[in-house]
Design a protein around this motif. Structure first.
Motif, short mmCIF file in Angstrom:
data_model
loop_
_atom_site.label_atom_id
_atom_site.label_comp_id
_atom_site.label_asym_id
_atom_site.label_seq_id
_atom_site.Cartn_x
_atom_site.Cartn_y
_atom_site.Cartn_z
N PHE A 265 0.84 -1.20 0.00
CA PHE A 265 0.00 0.00 0.00
C PHE A 265 0.88 1.25 0.00
CE2 PHE A 265 -3.13 -2.98 1.94
CZ PHE A 265 -4.16 -2.79 1.05
N LEU A 266 1.90 1.25 0.85
CA LEU A 266 2.77 2.42 0.99
C LEU A 266 3.57 2.67 -0.28
CD1 LEU A 266 2.05 1.67 3.93
CD2 LEU A 266 4.34 2.41 4.57
N LYS A 267 3.77 1.63 -1.09
CA LYS A 267 4.57 1.76 -2.29
C LYS A 267 3.78 2.30 -3.48
CE LYS A 267 7.92 -1.82 -1.08
NZ LYS A 267 8.56 -3.10 -1.46
N ARG A 268 2.49 2.44 -3.31
CA ARG A 268 1.70 3.08 -4.36
C ARG A 268 2.10 4.55 -4.45
NH1 ARG A 268 -3.32 0.98 -6.40
NH2 ARG A 268 -3.70 3.14 -6.99
N GLN A 269 2.35 5.03 -5.67
CA GLN A 269 2.76 6.43 -5.84
C GLN A 269 1.66 7.40 -5.41
OE1 GLN A 269 4.38 7.22 -9.72
NE2 GLN A 269 5.57 5.34 -9.76
N PRO A 281 -7.31 1.50 3.06
CA PRO A 281 -6.71 0.26 2.55
C PRO A 281 -7.48 -0.95 3.05
CG PRO A 281 -5.36 1.20 4.31
CD PRO A 281 -6.46 2.19 4.03
N ILE A 282 -7.82 -1.85 2.13
CA ILE A 282 -8.67 -3.00 2.46
C ILE A 282 -8.11 -4.26 1.80
CG2 ILE A 282 -10.97 -4.01 2.17
CD1 ILE A 282 -12.07 -1.14 2.11
N PRO A 291 -17.12 -3.91 2.78
CA PRO A 291 -16.63 -2.79 3.59
C PRO A 291 -17.61 -1.62 3.57
CG PRO A 291 -14.90 -3.64 2.15
CD PRO A 291 -16.16 -4.31 1.73
N THR A 292 -17.67 -0.92 4.67
CA THR A 292 -18.58 0.23 4.77
C THR A 292 -17.99 1.49 4.14
OG1 THR A 292 -17.69 0.75 6.96
CG2 THR A 292 -19.64 -0.67 6.87
N ILE A 297 -8.80 1.26 -1.29
CA ILE A 297 -7.59 0.80 -1.96
C ILE A 297 -7.55 -0.70 -1.67
CG2 ILE A 297 -5.09 0.97 -2.17
CD1 ILE A 297 -5.20 3.76 -1.12
N LEU A 298 -7.97 -1.47 -2.63
CA LEU A 298 -8.23 -2.89 -2.41
C LEU A 298 -7.03 -3.74 -2.79
CD1 LEU A 298 -10.55 -4.75 -1.47
CD2 LEU A 298 -11.13 -5.08 -3.87
N HIS A 299 -6.54 -4.48 -1.81
CA HIS A 299 -5.46 -5.45 -2.04
C HIS A 299 -6.11 -6.75 -2.50
CE1 HIS A 299 -2.15 -8.17 -1.37
NE2 HIS A 299 -1.38 -7.23 -0.84
#
Length: 755
Positions: A265-269, A281-282, A291-292, A297-299
């Motif tokens: 997640f952190l590596k996304r620009q 992040p999910i 998710p509510t 940001i779906l992994h």
């Protein structure tokens, strides 16, 4: 500027010098006066600029009662803060003390680290007050970039204030700064000054790299998001890079399997901006409830096996806030989350197809005097109106059908789970528009493909990525794989078949439900892949993420992110090459079309690739071009692999398939690091030349690996050679070894081609 008389200057000078208690300080101050003010032939001081005289006098007055052995840092800070005119003199004085090892006061070690600051060359009015901060000086670090290693100018700060009371954390942050900010362009002051404060209740538990974890990250992230900073995004980017540094460089396990976050997640620009915009992040879990949150940001969490454009760690962004109706928004989230028939890439496209039609329906129902304001019921009239809206809004039938497909699929799902009721036959009024027949496959003409190939070869050694791109280009022509399949290849993708000298490549096919699909490749293609395996080995070894380190086309991106090349990466490079080659703007799909129209599976299984041989050589007859093409392409490949121009070298020795004479193929006759044998009983040449240049040297195709090992050893010797003359001699020897390796590979290809 007003001037003082000579007598006044001389009197002021003598009075101040005589008032100095310490002899060393007195001598130092006397020197400063004499350096700053011109003298007469008799040694008397002449008139001096009043500003300069005021600074000298202020400095002398501030230190006249000091003894050199009792000088301390904090009193000097008091002088600078109370007497600004004395500040430049104090800086120069400290530099003198440190340079001559005369300072024995507090913060001695830190002041020696900062010594260069106190020289007159580095002093500025703004920086003086950032350094003289009493005991807080321990939090200041001086950065000295290696400009030769950097290869460019440095535009960042030299002095960094790291606001942490823990020395080990300050040093950790300074080490991070040094590698994160080589050019000085991404420095963020707020990140370093607010770092300790951002840890909040976790501050007392953080002393070393391994103390950082998911909790500390979330705490710091939330702090910076709420801090109302001018550059919140820049601060969060620095925070993300710091945690990536802890993980990828220092090997700290930041996020555990039980955490609701992962390093990817952190590596996304765009992650910093997404956090500012309220995304969550999910991890995708098909058995968990929807998710509510309205921004995901779906992994994919290894749940996208049917897609060659996704890896197990792919993340996708879904923003449902564009759907105005909360009822339709929640229902769309359920639909996207629970839809098992399409992959996550298509789910994103499906969401885009639903936004406008659903907003149109909501607007229709919210109109005054609407006959059907209920959002959970769709009647025939609304279906007809929506169909007409789609027809008039979209210009092409393709886009119209995108909307038709999206809304019909959505309504069918909603009806199935009893969330929306449909008037009977209402969906029959939402039909597809006529489709245009698919365009025929467009193969790239041979002469244009040859131009593109020439451009790629020309720029092959410009960068590591260019070498990866060229291998992908070759695989596009040699196999029927899509670009996404090629980019997802693993480093162990090549395996031998039961047939001698035949290899196959393993990948995931887009149409095989995620199962591995095999395809026969030629030995030339194998050589290309072996080369990529070799040059990408260092990158894979540096990568600490087990989820991506096995990819063949792995590279290091921004923020220390390791990731495989994507279809889009290659598409952009290929289109750029088309422009440079002066040909039509083709895309990677045309490469696959080229292969599909030229290659036949039967011929591929016999290790013959008419596709590659024909289109890249520019000749029509494969038999005529085979030897020339093999020679040319193998030569280019070896030259790019080993970084040397082979040139026109005559091979005096002999390369055969097998040495049957046991009188030759024995240990006594083994020469040149095991690469071959001497066919003579005794050596007849005593001038020290390499055995490779002798006509009696004999080797076999089985010695290929021996030549490769010898070349690697020569590379080490060349690097450590003491003189340029030695380097040149070793390079000439290396050229001989590579020339032999070229002929060995050529013979192997010819044997393969002849069955």
């Amino acid at each position: 500027m007003t001037r003082s008389s000579k007598g006044e200057v001389q009197n002021q000078y003598e009075t101040q010098i005589n008032s100095i208690c310490d002899s060393t300080i007195r001598t130092y101050l006397e020197t400063k006066w004499l350096e700053a003010v011109a003298q007469t032939k008799n040694g008397h001081l002449t008139e001096v600029d009043s500003r300069k005289r005021a600074r000298l006098f202020a400095f002398g007055e501030s230190i006249k009662d000091l003894w050199i052995e009792s000088i301390q840092w904090n009193p000097l800070c008091e002088i600078v803060n109370n007497t600004p005119l004395a500040a430049p003199g104090i800086c120069d004085f400290i530099y003198f003390l440190l340079k001559n090892d005369l300072y024995a006061g507090d913060h001695r070690e830190k002041l020696n680290e900062l010594k260069e600051f106190f020289s007159a060359f580095n002093i500025t009015n703004s920086s003086i007050h950032k350094i003289f901060i009493f005991d807080e000086v321990e939090k200041i670090y001086y950065y000295q970039p290696d400009l030769l290693l950097l290869g460019r100018n440095y535009y960042g700060p030299r002095f960094i204030f790291i606001n942490s009371d823990t020395k080990s954390i300050r040093e950790l942050l300074f080490d991070f700064f040094a590698q994160d900010n080589p050019g000085g362009s991404v420095f963020c002051n707020d990140f370093y000054t607010l770092f300790s404060q951002s840890l909040e209740d976790n501050l007392c538990e953080v002393f070393k790299p391994s103390d950082f974890n998911c909790i500390t990250y979330q705490t710091q992230l939330n702090f910076f998001l709420k801090a109302n900073l001018k550059k919140t995004k820049t601060v969060i980017l620095s925070l993300n890079r710091f945690y990536v540094y802890l993980s990828d460089i220092l090997g700290v396990e930041i996020f555990k399997k039980t955490d609701a976050l992962e390093l990817i997640f952190l590596k996304r620009q765009d992650y910093a901006q997404r956090m500012i915009d309220g995304f969550e992040p999910i991890y995708f879990n098909p058995y968990a409830p929807t998710p509510t949150s309205d921004k995901w940001i779906l992994h994919v969490n290894n749940n996208d096996q049917n897609s060659t454009t996704s890896s197990p760690i792919t993340t996708r962004v879904y923003d449902f806030t564009s759907i105005h109706s909360q009822f339709y928004r929640n229902l769309t989230k359920d639909y996207i989350w629970n839809n098992r028939t399409i992959n996550f890439t298509k789910k994103g496209r499906l969401l885009n197809k639903l936004i406008n039609p659903l907003n149109f329906i909501r607007g229709l129902k919210n109109k005054p005097n609407s006959p059907n304001p209920k959002e959970d019921y769709i009647n025939i009239q609304e279906s007809i109106i929506m169909y007409h809206w789609i027809d008039t809004t979209c210009q092409t039938n393709s886009k119209k059908n995108n909307y038709i497909f999206g809304i019909k699929s959505f309504l069918n799902y909603a009806q199935k789970i009893n969330t929306i009721s449909l008037e009977p036959l209402s969906l029959n009024y939402i039909n597809e528009f006529p489709r245009k027949p698919d365009k025929k496959a467009t193969a790239i003409p041979d002469h244009e493909l040859e131009k593109i190939n020439s451009i790629m070869v020309k720029h092959l050694n410009d960068s590591y990525l260019n070498q990866l791109f060229y291998a992908i280009f070759h695989l596009c022509l040699q196999t029927e794989f899509r670009i996404s399949q090629i980019c997802s290849l693993h480093a162990n993708c090549i395996v031998p078949t039961l047939k001698n000298n035949q290899y196959k490549i393993l990948t995931k096919s887009k149409t095989s439900n995620g199962q591995q699909y095999t395809a026969i490749i030629s030995k030339m293609t194998k050589a290309h892949i072996d080369n990529i395996i070799h040059i990408s080995e260092k990158t894979r070894n540096e990568c600490t993420d087990p989820k991506v380190q096995h990819y063949l086309f792995l590279y290091k991106g921004r923020q220390h992110t390791y990731r495989p090349l994507t279809s889009q990466n290659f598409r952009l490079y290929f289109e750029k090459c088309c422009v440079l080659a002066g040909v039509e703007q083709y895309n990677p799909s045309n490469l696959r079309d080229t292969h599909m129209t030229k290659a036949e599976e039967f011929r591929m299984r016999h290790n013959e690739s008419d596709a590659v041989l024909t289109v890249l050589s520019g000749h029509r007859q494969v038999d005529i071009t085979h030897n020339h093409y093999i020679q040319t392409q193998l030569k280019k490949m070896l030259e790019s692999t080993y970084g040397i121009i082979i040139g026109d070298i005559d091979i005096n020795g002999t390369i055969i398939s097998e040495i049957k004479d046991s009188q030759i193929s024995n240990h006594e006759h083994l020469v040149e690091q095991g690469c071959g044998y001497c066919s003579k009983e005794t050596c007849e040449i005593y001038n020290g030349i390499s055995c490779l240049m002798c006509k009696d040297f004999v080797t076999t195709v089985e010695n290929q690996r021996d030549f490769e090992i010898a070349i690697l050893k020569l590379d080490t010797l060349i690097t450590s050679a003491p003189t340029q003359h030695d380097k040149d001699d070793l390079s000439n020897i290396k050229r001989l070894f590579v020339a032999y390796l070229l002929q060995i590979l050529k013979q192997q290809e010819e044997v393969t081609a002849n069955g």
